[in-house]
Design a protein around this motif. Structure first.
Motif, PDB file in Angstrom:
ATOM      1  N   GLU A  33       0.848  -1.191   0.000  1.00 12.67           N
ATOM      2  CA  GLU A  33       0.000   0.000   0.000  1.00 12.67           C
ATOM      3  C   GLU A  33       0.885   1.243   0.000  1.00 12.67           C
ATOM      4  OE1 GLU A  33      -3.861   1.825   2.414  1.00 12.67           O
ATOM      5  OE2 GLU A  33      -2.767   0.092   3.188  1.00 12.67           O
ATOM      6  N   ILE A  34       0.605   2.146  -0.932  1.00 17.30           N
ATOM      7  CA  ILE A  34       1.355   3.398  -1.038  1.00 17.30           C
ATOM      8  C   ILE A  34       0.436   4.538  -0.622  1.00 17.30           C
ATOM      9  CG2 ILE A  34       2.673   4.893  -2.584  1.00 17.30           C
ATOM     10  CD1 ILE A  34       3.207   2.467  -4.327  1.00 17.30           C
ATOM     11  N   MET A  35       0.912   5.348   0.339  1.00 19.71           N
ATOM     12  CA  MET A  35       0.054   6.372   0.934  1.00 19.71           C
ATOM     13  C   MET A  35       0.761   7.721   0.967  1.00 19.71           C
ATOM     14  SD  MET A  35      -0.901   3.842   4.052  1.00 19.71           S
ATOM     15  CE  MET A  35       0.729   3.110   3.846  1.00 19.71           C
ATOM     16  N   ARG A  36      -0.045   8.771   0.963  1.00 19.03           N
ATOM     17  CA  ARG A  36       0.460  10.127   1.126  1.00 19.03           C
ATOM     18  C   ARG A  36       0.002  10.668   2.474  1.00 19.03           C
ATOM     19  NH1 ARG A  36       1.779  15.063  -1.482  1.00 19.03           N
ATOM     20  NH2 ARG A  36       2.569  16.303   0.237  1.00 19.03           N
ATOM     21  N   TYR A  37       0.929  11.195   3.244  1.00 20.54           N
ATOM     22  CA  TYR A  37       0.641  11.818   4.517  1.00 20.54           C
ATOM     23  C   TYR A  37       0.928  13.315   4.427  1.00 20.54           C
ATOM     24  CZ  TYR A  37       0.702   7.022   6.257  1.00 20.54           C
ATOM     25  OH  TYR A  37       0.452   5.689   6.458  1.00 20.54           O
ATOM     26  N   ASP A  38       0.451  14.038   5.433  1.00 15.35           N
ATOM     27  CA  ASP A  38       0.740  15.467   5.459  1.00 15.35           C
ATOM     28  C   ASP A  38       2.242  15.722   5.557  1.00 15.35           C
ATOM     29  OD1 ASP A  38      -1.943  16.036   5.323  1.00 15.35           O
ATOM     30  OD2 ASP A  38      -2.196  16.231   7.505  1.00 15.35           O
ATOM     31  N   GLU A  39       2.916  14.862   6.288  1.00 12.08           N
ATOM     32  CA  GLU A  39       4.355  15.062   6.497  1.00 12.08           C
ATOM     33  C   GLU A  39       5.217  14.343   5.474  1.00 12.08           C
ATOM     34  OE1 GLU A  39       2.348  13.625   8.695  1.00 12.08           O
ATOM     35  OE2 GLU A  39       1.896  15.265  10.087  1.00 12.08           O
ATOM     36  N   GLY A  40       4.633  13.450   4.713  1.00 10.21           N
ATOM     37  CA  GLY A  40       5.470  12.705   3.784  1.00 10.21           C
ATOM     38  C   GLY A  40       4.734  11.616   3.040  1.00 10.21           C
ATOM     39  N   PHE A  41       5.456  10.559   2.764  1.00 16.71           N
ATOM     40  CA  PHE A  41       5.008   9.526   1.849  1.00 16.71           C
ATOM     41  C   PHE A  41       5.391   8.171   2.425  1.00 16.71           C
ATOM     42  CE2 PHE A  41       6.449   6.725  -1.553  1.00 16.71           C
ATOM     43  CZ  PHE A  41       5.324   6.647  -2.351  1.00 16.71           C
ATOM     44  N   GLY A  42       4.485   7.210   2.410  1.00 14.68           N
ATOM     45  CA  GLY A  42       4.760   5.918   3.009  1.00 14.68           C
ATOM     46  C   GLY A  42       4.440   4.743   2.099  1.00 14.68           C
ATOM     47  N   ILE A  43       5.221   3.677   2.253  1.00 13.31           N
ATOM     48  CA  ILE A  43       4.990   2.419   1.537  1.00 13.31           C
ATOM     49  C   ILE A  43       4.913   1.313   2.581  1.00 13.31           C
ATOM     50  CG2 ILE A  43       5.807   0.827  -0.233  1.00 13.31           C
ATOM     51  CD1 ILE A  43       7.526   3.085  -1.338  1.00 13.31           C
ATOM     52  N   PHE A  97       6.380  -4.073   7.108  1.00 13.42           N
ATOM     53  CA  PHE A  97       7.570  -3.240   6.930  1.00 13.42           C
ATOM     54  C   PHE A  97       7.109  -1.944   6.281  1.00 13.42           C
ATOM     55  CE2 PHE A  97       9.197  -7.452   7.373  1.00 13.42           C
ATOM     56  CZ  PHE A  97      10.398  -7.295   8.041  1.00 13.42           C
ATOM     57  N   PHE A  98       7.492  -0.839   6.914  1.00 11.16           N
ATOM     58  CA  PHE A  98       6.971   0.465   6.495  1.00 11.16           C
ATOM     59  C   PHE A  98       8.123   1.391   6.135  1.00 11.16           C
ATOM     60  CE2 PHE A  98       5.335   4.742   7.160  1.00 11.16           C
ATOM     61  CZ  PHE A  98       4.134   4.681   6.472  1.00 11.16           C
ATOM     62  N   ILE A  99       8.133   1.830   4.865  1.00 14.51           N
ATOM     63  CA  ILE A  99       9.133   2.793   4.386  1.00 14.51           C
ATOM     64  C   ILE A  99       8.516   4.179   4.421  1.00 14.51           C
ATOM     65  CG2 ILE A  99      10.503   3.530   2.395  1.00 14.51           C
ATOM     66  CD1 ILE A  99      10.587   0.594   1.515  1.00 14.51           C
ATOM     67  N   TYR A 100       9.232   5.107   5.013  1.00 15.34           N
ATOM     68  CA  TYR A 100       8.712   6.474   5.137  1.00 15.34           C
ATOM     69  C   TYR A 100       9.716   7.459   4.532  1.00 15.34           C
ATOM     70  CZ  TYR A 100       6.951  10.798   7.145  1.00 15.34           C
ATOM     71  OH  TYR A 100       6.469  12.058   7.304  1.00 15.34           O
ATOM     72  N   ILE A 101       9.227   8.313   3.645  1.00 17.94           N
ATOM     73  CA  ILE A 101      10.041   9.357   3.029  1.00 17.94           C
ATOM     74  C   ILE A 101       9.455  10.705   3.430  1.00 17.94           C
ATOM     75  CG2 ILE A 101      10.954  10.315   0.886  1.00 17.94           C
ATOM     76  CD1 ILE A 101      11.939   7.526   1.388  1.00 17.94           C
ATOM     77  N   GLU A 102      10.253  11.559   4.000  1.00 19.64           N
ATOM     78  CA  GLU A 102       9.758  12.853   4.452  1.00 19.64           C
ATOM     79  C   GLU A 102       9.340  13.728   3.277  1.00 19.64           C
ATOM     80  OE1 GLU A 102      12.568  14.655   7.024  1.00 19.64           O
ATOM     81  OE2 GLU A 102      12.344  13.143   8.621  1.00 19.64           O
ATOM     82  N   ASP A 103       8.487  14.716   3.570  1.00 19.48           N
ATOM     83  CA  ASP A 103       7.911  15.549   2.524  1.00 19.48           C
ATOM     84  C   ASP A 103       8.907  16.471   1.850  1.00 19.48           C
ATOM     85  OD1 ASP A 103       8.365  17.302   4.545  1.00 19.48           O
ATOM     86  OD2 ASP A 103       6.287  17.968   4.753  1.00 19.48           O
ATOM     87  N   SER A 104      10.123  16.553   2.350  1.00 16.73           N
ATOM     88  CA  SER A 104      11.134  17.381   1.686  1.00 16.73           C
ATOM     89  C   SER A 104      11.509  16.844   0.320  1.00 16.73           C
ATOM     90  CB  SER A 104      12.400  17.462   2.559  1.00 16.73           C
ATOM     91  OG  SER A 104      12.940  16.159   2.765  1.00 16.73           O
ATOM     92  N   THR A 105      11.169  15.575   0.065  1.00 19.63           N
ATOM     93  CA  THR A 105      11.467  14.982  -1.242  1.00 19.63           C
ATOM     94  C   THR A 105      10.239  14.839  -2.103  1.00 19.63           C
ATOM     95  OG1 THR A 105      11.142  12.764  -0.364  1.00 19.63           O
ATOM     96  CG2 THR A 105      13.366  13.672  -0.278  1.00 19.63           C
ATOM     97  N   ILE A 106       9.096  15.438  -1.665  1.00 21.37           N
ATOM     98  CA  ILE A 106       7.835  15.271  -2.405  1.00 21.37           C
ATOM     99  C   ILE A 106       7.329  16.618  -2.848  1.00 21.37           C
ATOM    100  CG2 ILE A 106       5.454  14.481  -2.264  1.00 21.37           C
ATOM    101  CD1 ILE A 106       6.322  12.434  -0.276  1.00 21.37           C
ATOM    102  N   GLN A 107       6.830  16.678  -4.073  1.00 22.04           N
ATOM    103  CA  GLN A 107       6.188  17.876  -4.589  1.00 22.04           C
ATOM    104  C   GLN A 107       4.736  17.528  -4.866  1.00 22.04           C
ATOM    105  OE1 GLN A 107       7.762  20.758  -4.728  1.00 22.04           O
ATOM    106  NE2 GLN A 107       9.683  19.820  -4.069  1.00 22.04           N
ATOM    107  N   GLY A 108       3.779  18.116  -4.135  1.00 28.01           N
ATOM    108  CA  GLY A 108       2.368  17.812  -4.344  1.00 28.01           C
ATOM    109  C   GLY A 108       1.831  18.489  -5.561  1.00 28.01           C
ATOM    110  N   ARG A 109       0.761  17.929  -6.149  1.00 30.79           N
ATOM    111  CA  ARG A 109       0.093  18.522  -7.295  1.00 30.79           C
ATOM    112  C   ARG A 109      -0.829  19.636  -6.847  1.00 30.79           C
ATOM    113  NH1 ARG A 109      -1.567  13.604 -11.429  1.00 30.79           N
ATOM    114  NH2 ARG A 109       0.513  13.229 -12.174  1.00 30.79           N
TER     115      ARG A 109
END
Length: 440
Positions: free
Chosen positions: A354-364, A428-440
């Protein structure tokens, strides 16, 4: 494929334009020929009426007598046959014809009375025959060309498009789904060769992991083994310097040498330890912008068939169309390693990504059922060479999840593991902070 369709549409348009130009040229040539023939018919008919009135001869006699003369004068516009049909009875007669290759004209006597009609017969206009034959020819050529184009698309272009990105995917993803076997005479051998290359690369990758593991174990062993004598040397050196061994005859020069050599060995040990802790899968990240759905589709396309063959229920869900700025292929490799572990250590009853978008970042999130690790072992799962209690009968080197941890860390993220008692799942949860994400 879009280019091929565009090319075919352009070819069709050019071909249709050529046919239209050909038809227009034939029609103009036909009209010019008909006009010339009408002029000739009008002149012949006028002369026929005049000669009949002057000589008193019948129209049949005038036609027979002057046919050769008219042929010489009008050449190719001369009718192939001239037939006079007398009209009997009084009253007006209306003569019509639907044949464009036959002209009908009235013939009057000297007193202006209708005596009959004359038919001027021509063979079919050559230009029209040429146009018909030409159109049939063009239609056949177009159908043959279209058939060849469709065959090339079906047998070469479409298969090549599916195969063209496989070498790049093999280089980036390392362990990917094999190409389906094909008996195509164009690509059958290529598919066979690429699948063999995939097997060789996978085998070599496993060997490299094993050798790297052994190397790091050796480095760690040497480094830890050297630390104890180094500490002893330093202690003895300090004792000598303090005069505890003054009766031994050791000079100050010898003491300095011992201390310098001990420092060098200590430095070497530190370097060996640092090397053993280095990332196994160190790589230069290739950051780019891509829709998160592309990562989901990549995972789905590479694992759906594999899971189907193993009869493991497998789902990939993505609840966002966020555009992400990261290394798509590095993330795939991290998820791929977790999935391989899920297949190896799970009970085969289901795997969910499952791939999700959070306010603070992005999770798999990757969940698999069965094969739960004890709670006290979870803090160690991302250590190199560590293997859990559920791995006793499974092949492995203990560096897969360590590689995942180092990859995610290189991308500025973090990876966690936890037990889900209520669903009997490992997550197992991979989390990437929002500093690497650009929202539409």
């Amino acid at each position: 494929m879009k280019r091929a369709i565009s090319f075919f549409l352009l070819f069709t348009a050019v071909f249709a334009a050529a046919v239209m130009c050909f038809d227009i040229a034939c029609i103009r040539a036909s009209k010019s020929r008909v006009t010339s023939r009408n002029i000739a018919v009008n002149r012949i008919n006028t002369e026929l009426i005049g000669l009949t009135a002057e000589t008193g001869s019948s129209p049949e006699e005038v036609i027979a007598e002057h046919t050769d003369e008219w042929k010489a004068r009008f050449g190719k516009n001369m009718p192939e046959e001239i037939v006079f049909v007398p009209v009997e009875g009084e009253g007006e007669s209306f003569i019509t014809t639907a044949d464009k290759n036959c002209a009908v004209c009235r013939v009057y006597d000297s007193e202006g009375r209708l005596t009959g009609i004359t038919e001027y017969v021509y063979s079919s206009v050559a230009a029209r025959r040429i146009m018909i034959v030409g159109n049939v020819f063009f239609a056949v050529v177009f159908l043959i060309t279209a058939g060849v184009f469709i065959y090339i698309c079906a047998a070469i272009l479409i298969p090549f498009r599916k195969l063209s990105d496989y070498p790049e995917r093999l280089a980036r993803l390392r362990d990917i789904q094999k190409l389906p076997e094909s008996r195509s005479r164009f690509f059958g051998k290529y598919v066979w060769g690429m699948n063999m290359l995939s097997d060789v690369l996978a085998s070599e990758s496993r060997k490299i992991h094993m050798l790297e593991g052994e190397r790091q174990k050796l480095v760690s062993t040497i480094a830890h083994g050297v630390k104890t004598p180094i500490a002893n040397i330093k202690l003895y050196t300090e004792a000598v310097r303090e005069g505890l061994y003054s009766d031994g005859g050791m000079t100050e020069d010898i003491v300095d040498k011992m201390e310098r050599n001990a420092a060098k060995v200590e430095k070497l040990a530190a370097e060996l330890l640092a090397s053993s802790d280095a990332s196994l899968d160190g790589f230069d990240t290739e950051i780019s912008r891509f829709p998160v759905t592309e990562l989901a589709e990549l995972i789905r396309s590479e694992y759906a068939d594999r899971m189907a063959i193993k009869r493991i229920p497998f789902t990939v869900e993505c609840n966002t169309d966020t555009v992400m700025e990261s290394d798509k292929y590095a993330l795939y490799r991290a998820v791929s390693q977790i999935l391989e572990n899920a297949v190896k250590y799970g009970d085969g009853s289901g795997i969910k990504v499952e791939i999700m978008r959070y306010d603070e970042g992005f999770g798999i999130s990757v969940r698999d059922r069965g094969g739960l690790l004890p709670e006290n072992e979870i803090p160690y799962v991302f250590r190199s060479y560590w293997r859990g209690s559920n791995a006793a009968n499974a092949e492995g080197s203990g560096i897969g999840l360590y590689s995942v941890h180092e990859t995610v860390r290189a991308l500025g993220g973090n990876v966690l593991a936890r037990r889900l008692e209520e669903t009997n799942e490992m997550e197992f949860f991979i989390y990437i902070e929002d500093s690497t994400i650009q929202g539409r």
